[in-house]
Scaffold this active site. Sequence first.
Site, PDB file in Angstrom:
ATOM      1  CG  HIS A   1      -6.166   8.774   1.135  1.00  0.00           C
ATOM      2  ND1 HIS A   1      -6.814   7.561   0.940  1.00  0.00           N
ATOM      3  CD2 HIS A   1      -6.151   9.364  -0.087  1.00  0.00           C
ATOM      4  CE1 HIS A   1      -7.151   7.427  -0.334  1.00  0.00           C
ATOM      5  NE2 HIS A   1      -6.772   8.508  -0.990  1.00  0.00           N
TER       6      HIS A   1
ATOM      7  CG  HIS B   1      -3.786   3.969   4.292  1.00  0.00           C
ATOM      8  ND1 HIS B   1      -2.833   3.116   4.782  1.00  0.00           N
ATOM      9  CD2 HIS B   1      -3.752   5.065   5.091  1.00  0.00           C
ATOM     10  CE1 HIS B   1      -2.228   3.687   5.827  1.00  0.00           C
ATOM     11  NE2 HIS B   1      -2.784   4.870   6.025  1.00  0.00           N
TER      12      HIS B   1
ATOM     13  CG  ASN C   1     -13.144  11.014  -3.787  1.00  0.00           C
ATOM     14  OD1 ASN C   1     -14.089  11.773  -3.646  1.00  0.00           O
ATOM     15  ND2 ASN C   1     -12.207  11.186  -4.701  1.00  0.00           N
TER      16      ASN C   1
ATOM     17  CB  CYS D   1       1.195   1.311   4.593  1.00  0.00           C
ATOM     18  SG  CYS D   1      -0.439   0.600   4.958  1.00  0.00           S
TER      19      CYS D   1
ATOM     20  CG  HIS E   1      -4.265  -0.564   4.838  1.00  0.00           C
ATOM     21  ND1 HIS E   1      -3.810   0.177   3.767  1.00  0.00           N
ATOM     22  CD2 HIS E   1      -5.115  -1.491   4.314  1.00  0.00           C
ATOM     23  CE1 HIS E   1      -4.355  -0.291   2.642  1.00  0.00           C
ATOM     24  NE2 HIS E   1      -5.154  -1.297   2.947  1.00  0.00           N
TER      25      HIS E   1
ATOM     26  CB  SER F   1      -7.578   4.385  -6.348  1.00  0.00           C
ATOM     27  OG  SER F   1      -6.937   5.560  -5.914  1.00  0.00           O
TER      28      SER F   1
ATOM     29  CB  CYS G   1      -0.913   0.024   1.223  1.00  0.00           C
ATOM     30  SG  CYS G   1      -1.631   1.672   1.508  1.00  0.00           S
TER      31      CYS G   1
ATOM     32  CD  GLN H   1      -6.951  12.974  -4.264  1.00  0.00           C
ATOM     33  OE1 GLN H   1      -6.318  13.681  -5.046  1.00  0.00           O
ATOM     34  NE2 GLN H   1      -7.738  11.989  -4.663  1.00  0.00           N
TER      35      GLN H   1
HETATM   36  O1  LIG Z   1      -6.918  10.843  -7.263  1.00  0.00           O
HETATM   37  P1  LIG Z   1      -7.814   9.661  -7.069  1.00  0.00           P
HETATM   38  O2  LIG Z   1      -8.348   9.530  -5.669  1.00  0.00           O
HETATM   39  O3  LIG Z   1      -7.242   8.383  -7.569  1.00  0.00           O
HETATM   40  O4  LIG Z   1      -9.064   9.991  -8.038  1.00  0.00           O
HETATM   41  C1  LIG Z   1     -10.382  10.180  -7.623  1.00  0.00           C
HETATM   42  O5  LIG Z   1     -10.598  11.513  -7.189  1.00  0.00           O
HETATM   43  C2  LIG Z   1     -10.410  12.535  -8.167  1.00  0.00           C
HETATM   44  C3  LIG Z   1     -10.744  13.874  -7.547  1.00  0.00           C
HETATM   45  O6  LIG Z   1     -12.042  13.905  -7.060  1.00  0.00           O
HETATM   46  C4  LIG Z   1     -11.280  12.270  -9.409  1.00  0.00           C
HETATM   47  O7  LIG Z   1     -10.961  13.206 -10.419  1.00  0.00           O
HETATM   48  C5  LIG Z   1     -11.069  10.860  -9.941  1.00  0.00           C
HETATM   49  O8  LIG Z   1     -11.971  10.610 -10.997  1.00  0.00           O
HETATM   50  C6  LIG Z   1     -11.295   9.857  -8.798  1.00  0.00           C
HETATM   51  O9  LIG Z   1     -11.067   8.546  -9.262  1.00  0.00           O
END
Ligand SMILES: O=P(O)(O)O[C@H]1O[C@H](CO)[C@@H](O)[C@H](O)[C@H]1O
Lengths: 344, 344
Positions: free
Chosen positions: B167, B165, B154, B54, B114, B162, B51, B169
């Site tokens: 987190h 874990h 997300n 991690c 994780h 994806s 991962c 952004q």
């Molecule tokens: O960067 P990540 O988490 O892989 O990507 C995810 O979040 C992004 C921001 O919301 C989106 O644009 C992507 O489509 C989504 O898969």
Amino acid sequence: MSDFLQNAPHRRFNPLTGAWALVSPHRTQRPWRGQLEASAAETLPRRQPGCYLCPGEVRANGKRNPDYETVFVFDNDFPALLPDADGKAVEEGELLIARPETGFCRVLCFSPRHDLTLSRMETRDIASVVEAWRDEYVALGARDNVRYVQIFENRGAMMGASNPHPHCQIWASSSLPDEPLKEDQKQADYLARKGSCLLCDYLACERDAKERIICENDAFLVLVPFWAVWPFETMIISKRHFGGLEALTNAEVEALADVLKRLTTRYDNLFAAPFPYTMGLHPQPTDGRAYPHWHFHAHFYPPLLRSATIRKFMVGYEMLAAPQRDITPEQAAASLRASAEWFG
Amino acid sequence: MSDFLQNAPHRRFNPLTGAWALVSPHRTQRPWRGQLEASAAETLPRRQPGCYLCPGEVRANGKRNPDYETVFVFDNDFPALLPDADGKAVEEGELLIARPETGFCRVLCFSPRHDLTLSRMETRDIASVVEAWRDEYVALGARDNVRYVQIFENRGAMMGASNPHPHCQIWASSSLPDEPLKEDQKQADYLARKGSCLLCDYLACERDAKERIICENDAFLVLVPFWAVWPFETMIISKRHFGGLEALTNAEVEALADVLKRLTTRYDNLFAAPFPYTMGLHPQPTDGRAYPHWHFHAHFYPPLLRSATIRKFMVGYEMLAAPQRDITPEQAAASLRASAEWFG
Ligand SMILES: O=P(O)(O)O[C@H]1O[C@H](CO)[C@@H](O)[C@H](O)[C@H]1O
Ligand SMILES: O=P(O)(O)O[C@H]1O[C@H](CO)[C@@H](O)[C@H](O)[C@H]1O
């Protein structure tokens, strides 16, 4: 087209809605470690016993479908809108605002065959679908209190379609929903300022540029709009300026069927699998007022990104800030141009 | 609240963005025959070899993560935005418009574990996350040419995450993206016309009405907004009027951690499974101008509708016309109020 649009982060403006989208062309090499979608390659029977859209089957309300041979239209058994309003508007200050909404929800089966899709239908049978769109638009639009007739298809389980039997929905509402409202305002404003139609001018731009065009015939052009948000988003735009579906000539009915078949076939061939999408028509509102600025068009919003099992998620940044895409509209158009219009 | 809002189709207005949503309360009995989502009940290890989030693991750029013990922040290896712009704006008539966009993309791990989620973390550890949000907001916002710092999570494969874990952004951009731009305009306009803050007034409305409130503490209120689009959409609103994260007192850091834990626990308990969502903060822009009208808040946009495997699809009508929901915001709030704030 300026080189940097293919290489560097930028944002693009959608003149039809006023929205901006972030484009990150340098990011196409990003590996995908997230959810993989189920591929929809299953083979379906021509008739599916128990399918509430197949001829002769019984629907949720107990009624039996006729043995229809071309298209079949009926009232949605679980309508989001109802013909009669009860209750009146809520308006507490400027913060709690609600208004009654009335309307009609219809379902239109494209074919008695459970296993077909637009791409696999004959062009003349798709023409029957387009004729039914025209008839429904005219009939629903003529009712009291219908300001907009939204015709749309959700294709594929990934797009929330609850039944693969080829069909679309038609929701006719007493108010103008936000998306056509924005397009109305932007088109009206453009005509007022420039004295010409926004989409007529845009068609001219794109015919000069060529790089976003996918295919065309005498009456319609198919392209990836400069401001596309979904990876393989497209628009079908009529070459002649008209606003409502009642204006479609019989030749244009055939021509729309032709580009619908060709575009959906290109989509299916792109990743060698049935291509999920939401598509819908944007004809002018039906409140009887004049819409000289409105130019008929259709949108395709497909979710796939890199293969039949890797989709674009519109989440996170997209929901909270602005839509984002990796491959550019020009790259998407090139891929769709390279995709065949026939099945091998 | 007027009875018809619980029984008859209507649309509701979002005063923060100007958007309308269609509500169809009579339609909640609609059977679901579409795609079922995978339930996310798998048990994860505390450390996952391979991962890239991690402690001690190697990322795509070859760098090894430190053996971090609380939070860990680093530059996204596949950033959607880059610090330097090359190229200049494209402006062909009013139809082909693009502008360079610069910025920074960061990733913030919530915990070395994780297998945790916000709901399963200790409140004091979530407070470290909130502190890191404050620090990143201040540091990124102080850079030249950063107008907005969008922090978002997300959660769940269904939402495009994806990696499980825990987190979030952080995307910091040189322009103000459309969603915060709309909120800015609506809040500024409200203050100019009424002399008071939109969300301060809204908080007062909701405290009178009570029916959409889920939980609260000294510093934050959690509610299903009157105009919620997603079935279990919520907002966290600060009780005190302030705009930027730099204004968060240490007590408010703790209090935000407290409501985050309580809300995400209620979500997980609602369908007895980890609840997917996109969530994000909406602090004021960071261009150094005054934002007296901006009131700090956060949005949760969860996709689930009726169970851990039945989601709401925002497709078709939603993409082409306007968002639509079945259960009312008041029903959703009642369900979330009935859901426990602890794990059994
Ligand atoms: O960067 P990540 O988490 O892989 O990507 C995810 O979040 C992004 C921001 O919301 C989106 O644009 C992507 O489509 C989504 O898969
Ligand atoms: O009526 P259907 O096809 O079952 O429902 C589908 O389309 C509707 C209109 O776009 C959406 O509101 C639903 O979320 C979706 O599942």
